[in-house]
Enzyme design. Structure first.
Site, PDB file in Angstrom:
ATOM      1  N   ARG A 238       0.856  -1.189   0.000  1.00 37.50           N
ATOM      2  CA  ARG A 238       0.000   0.000   0.000  1.00 37.50           C
ATOM      3  C   ARG A 238       0.891   1.239   0.000  1.00 37.50           C
ATOM      4  NH1 ARG A 238      -3.277  -3.100  -1.389  1.00 37.50           N
ATOM      5  NH2 ARG A 238      -5.322  -3.589  -0.501  1.00 37.50           N
ATOM      6  N   GLU A 267      -4.846   7.127  -4.756  1.00 35.25           N
ATOM      7  CA  GLU A 267      -5.156   6.384  -5.989  1.00 35.25           C
ATOM      8  C   GLU A 267      -6.554   6.730  -6.468  1.00 35.25           C
ATOM      9  OE1 GLU A 267      -4.414   2.213  -5.311  1.00 35.25           O
ATOM     10  OE2 GLU A 267      -2.370   2.570  -4.729  1.00 35.25           O
ATOM     11  N   HIS A 286      -1.755  -0.118  -9.733  1.00 29.61           N
ATOM     12  CA  HIS A 286      -2.269  -1.071  -8.730  1.00 29.61           C
ATOM     13  C   HIS A 286      -2.827  -2.340  -9.416  1.00 29.61           C
ATOM     14  CE1 HIS A 286      -3.949  -1.298  -4.383  1.00 29.61           C
ATOM     15  NE2 HIS A 286      -3.679  -2.505  -4.845  1.00 29.61           N
TER      16      HIS A 286
HETATM   17  P1  NAP Z   1       0.178 -11.412   4.994  1.00 30.49           P
HETATM   18  O1  NAP Z   1       0.319 -12.853   4.676  1.00 30.49           O
HETATM   19  O2  NAP Z   1      -0.671 -11.000   6.148  1.00 30.49           O
HETATM   20  O3  NAP Z   1       1.668 -10.841   5.203  1.00 30.49           O
HETATM   21  C1  NAP Z   1       1.949  -9.593   5.725  1.00 30.49           C
HETATM   22  C2  NAP Z   1       3.308  -9.681   6.444  1.00 30.49           C
HETATM   23  O4  NAP Z   1       3.654  -8.358   6.887  1.00 30.49           O
HETATM   24  C3  NAP Z   1       3.281 -10.584   7.661  1.00 30.49           C
HETATM   25  O5  NAP Z   1       4.313 -11.524   7.559  1.00 30.49           O
HETATM   26  C4  NAP Z   1       3.523  -9.645   8.841  1.00 30.49           C
HETATM   27  O6  NAP Z   1       4.345 -10.270   9.797  1.00 30.49           O
HETATM   28  C5  NAP Z   1       4.227  -8.453   8.175  1.00 30.49           C
HETATM   29  N1  NAP Z   1       4.018  -7.217   8.907  1.00 30.49           N
HETATM   30  C6  NAP Z   1       2.882  -6.746   9.470  1.00 30.49           C
HETATM   31  N2  NAP Z   1       3.102  -5.583  10.084  1.00 30.49           N
HETATM   32  C7  NAP Z   1       4.428  -5.326   9.937  1.00 30.49           C
HETATM   33  C8  NAP Z   1       5.278  -4.288  10.372  1.00 30.49           C
HETATM   34  N3  NAP Z   1       4.816  -3.291  11.149  1.00 30.49           N
HETATM   35  N4  NAP Z   1       6.574  -4.338  10.016  1.00 30.49           N
HETATM   36  C9  NAP Z   1       7.059  -5.361   9.287  1.00 30.49           C
HETATM   37  N5  NAP Z   1       6.309  -6.389   8.853  1.00 30.49           N
HETATM   38  C10 NAP Z   1       5.002  -6.361   9.168  1.00 30.49           C
HETATM   39  O7  NAP Z   1      -0.361 -10.606   3.763  1.00 30.49           O
HETATM   40  P2  NAP Z   1      -0.175 -10.907   2.200  1.00 30.49           P
HETATM   41  O8  NAP Z   1      -1.293 -11.734   1.701  1.00 30.49           O
HETATM   42  O9  NAP Z   1       1.238 -11.328   1.959  1.00 30.49           O
HETATM   43  O10 NAP Z   1      -0.408  -9.417   1.622  1.00 30.49           O
HETATM   44  C11 NAP Z   1       0.435  -8.362   2.031  1.00 30.49           C
HETATM   45  C12 NAP Z   1      -0.125  -7.032   1.602  1.00 30.49           C
HETATM   46  O11 NAP Z   1       0.036  -6.889   0.207  1.00 30.49           O
HETATM   47  C13 NAP Z   1      -1.623  -6.838   1.843  1.00 30.49           C
HETATM   48  O12 NAP Z   1      -1.876  -6.329   3.131  1.00 30.49           O
HETATM   49  C14 NAP Z   1      -2.029  -5.863   0.775  1.00 30.49           C
HETATM   50  O13 NAP Z   1      -2.021  -4.547   1.296  1.00 30.49           O
HETATM   51  C15 NAP Z   1      -0.928  -5.980  -0.261  1.00 30.49           C
HETATM   52  N6  NAP Z   1      -1.411  -6.475  -1.583  1.00 30.49           N
HETATM   53  C16 NAP Z   1      -1.281  -5.675  -2.667  1.00 30.49           C
HETATM   54  C17 NAP Z   1      -1.705  -6.118  -3.894  1.00 30.49           C
HETATM   55  C18 NAP Z   1      -1.580  -5.255  -5.119  1.00 30.49           C
HETATM   56  O14 NAP Z   1      -2.388  -5.396  -6.024  1.00 30.49           O
HETATM   57  N7  NAP Z   1      -0.604  -4.392  -5.209  1.00 30.49           N
HETATM   58  C19 NAP Z   1      -2.260  -7.400  -4.033  1.00 30.49           C
HETATM   59  C20 NAP Z   1      -2.361  -8.201  -2.908  1.00 30.49           C
HETATM   60  C21 NAP Z   1      -1.926  -7.720  -1.673  1.00 30.49           C
HETATM   61  P3  NAP Z   1       4.302  -9.829  11.347  1.00 30.49           P
HETATM   62  O15 NAP Z   1       2.876  -9.858  11.759  1.00 30.49           O
HETATM   63  O16 NAP Z   1       5.161 -10.828  12.035  1.00 30.49           O
HETATM   64  O17 NAP Z   1       4.900  -8.476  11.416  1.00 30.49           O
END
Ligand code: NAP
Length: 320
Positions: A238, A267, A286
């Site tokens: 994001r 956006e 995006h």
């Molecule tokens: P996920 O499995 O929940 O992974 C997020 C990771 O971020 C977790 O390992 C978490 O570990 C870590 N995290 C959370 N808070 C943090 C912090 N303060 N500092 C460092 N690490 C932190 O989510 P995902 O499915 O991989 O998706 C991740 C993100 O990608 C989504 O939230 C979404 O915003 C974005 N996304 C974007 C698109 C796009 O089209 N561009 C598509 C899909 C997803 P800990 O809890 O241990 O910190």
């Protein structure tokens, strides 16, 4: 009376059809233009279910008027556009679409990394504009990807999928999370690093943490200043995680080599946005999860979640 559903964007008929068989469905009539605030405000006061896009902001004020609302199903894995705390207090279920978009989003993240490091956008633009006059020894040279070190901030589902791709490019992988993941370290041969350490050591930094109060502005001037002059920053989760003013300064003054951006603070990003004037920015709108198959699969998860809640079952992918 049948329960009612409002869908905030025009979606394919074949996807919406199962909902129409069971419920009263109203749908915003444009695929390209977001629902107006006024229409959303009106619909939310009436419907039992709301199917939202990541571009719809559902705040506490709006939720307070949602007297019939039982479920909000968001067409995204991120749900920072919804006040989930308020929804939880009001007993409104919120669901998202994780897992099914992981590999597709990782493809985009890795593609953006390659495009940024190897300057695809500049090279293609020059070619199309007739600027390819001869092969030049140092023309369009960029940074290597293979054999370098990638630093992944947010080693979750998508982070791990990017790490798998990086291993195929013979890269060393550093990651930073709030909590360490020993099993992931073992399985993929990745190493944990504190944020500053990761920023100093990585040749390519990929942001894949969710947008939260904690990650807001996490990458600012100080953090960009720690990165190598030859490094790239790839922002895929994001936009608000990166301070765009600081990023502009870092790119303009060549404090880092380049940035690949799929997400922005605001956006759609305005066409005159300063970052879009820089040749060392590769920008896409995006499109992380934007493959036909993945988007349709995500939509099916929303249909299932809405149907489950309205028929009294516990939905999958419940956030609150
Ligand atoms: P996920 O499995 O929940 O992974 C997020 C990771 O971020 C977790 O390992 C978490 O570990 C870590 N995290 C959370 N808070 C943090 C912090 N303060 N500092 C460092 N690490 C932190 O989510 P995902 O499915 O991989 O998706 C991740 C993100 O990608 C989504 O939230 C979404 O915003 C974005 N996304 C974007 C698109 C796009 O089209 N561009 C598509 C899909 C997803 P800990 O809890 O241990 O910190």
């Amino acid at each position: 009376m049948k329960p009612s559903v409002f869908i905030t964007r025009k979606l394919p008929e074949e996807i919406v059809a199962p909902l129409k068989e069971k419920f009263t469905v109203r749908m915003w009539d444009s695929e390209d233009v977001a629902v107006t605030h006024a229409v959303l405000r009106e619909e939310i006061t009436q419907v039992d279910a709301l199917w939202t896009m990541l571009s719809d902001t559902i705040d506490r004020d709006m939720l307070e008027s949602a007297t019939n609302l039982k479920v909000i199903s968001n067409l995204a894995v991120g749900y920072n556009n919804i006040d989930t705390e308020a929804a939880n207090e009001m007993g409104i279920i919120v669901t998202n679409t994780p897992d099914v978009l992981t590999e597709t989003t990782a493809d985009l993240a890795f593609g953006l990394l390659l495009a940024t490091a190897r300057r695809f956008n500049t090279a293609e633009k020059e070619l199309r504009q007739g600027g390819w006059l001869s092969w030049t020894p140092m023309g369009f040279t960029g940074m290597d990807v293979h054999g370098t070190t990638v630093g992944i901030i947010g080693m979750g589902r998508i982070g791990e999928a990017v790490a798998r791709r990086a291993k195929g490019f013979n890269m060393d992988v550093l990651y930073h999370n709030r909590s360490r993941k020993p099993e992931t370290e073992e399985e993929y041969g990745v190493a944990f690093a504190e944020l500053d350490d990761l920023l100093q050591r990585a040749d390519h930094v990929v942001i894949l943490a969710p947008f939260t109060e904690e990650t807001k502005g996490m990458i600012g001037g100080r953090e960009l200043g720690l990165m190598k002059k030859t490094a790239t920053l790839i922002s895929v989760s994001r936009g608000c995680i990166v301070d765009e003013v600081a990023l502009y300064d870092a790119l303009k003054n060549k404090k880092i080599f380049g940035a690949g951006l799929d997400v922005f603070e605001t956006e759609p990003v305005p066409v005159r946005h300063p970052l879009l004037t820089l040749p060392n920015v590769t920008a896409v709108p995006h499109i992380g999860s934007a493959s036909v198959k993945t988007r349709l699969t995500m939509m099916k998860l929303n249909v299932d979640a809405i149907t489950d809640v309205l028929e009294g079952r516990e939905p999958a992918n419940r956030v609150v």
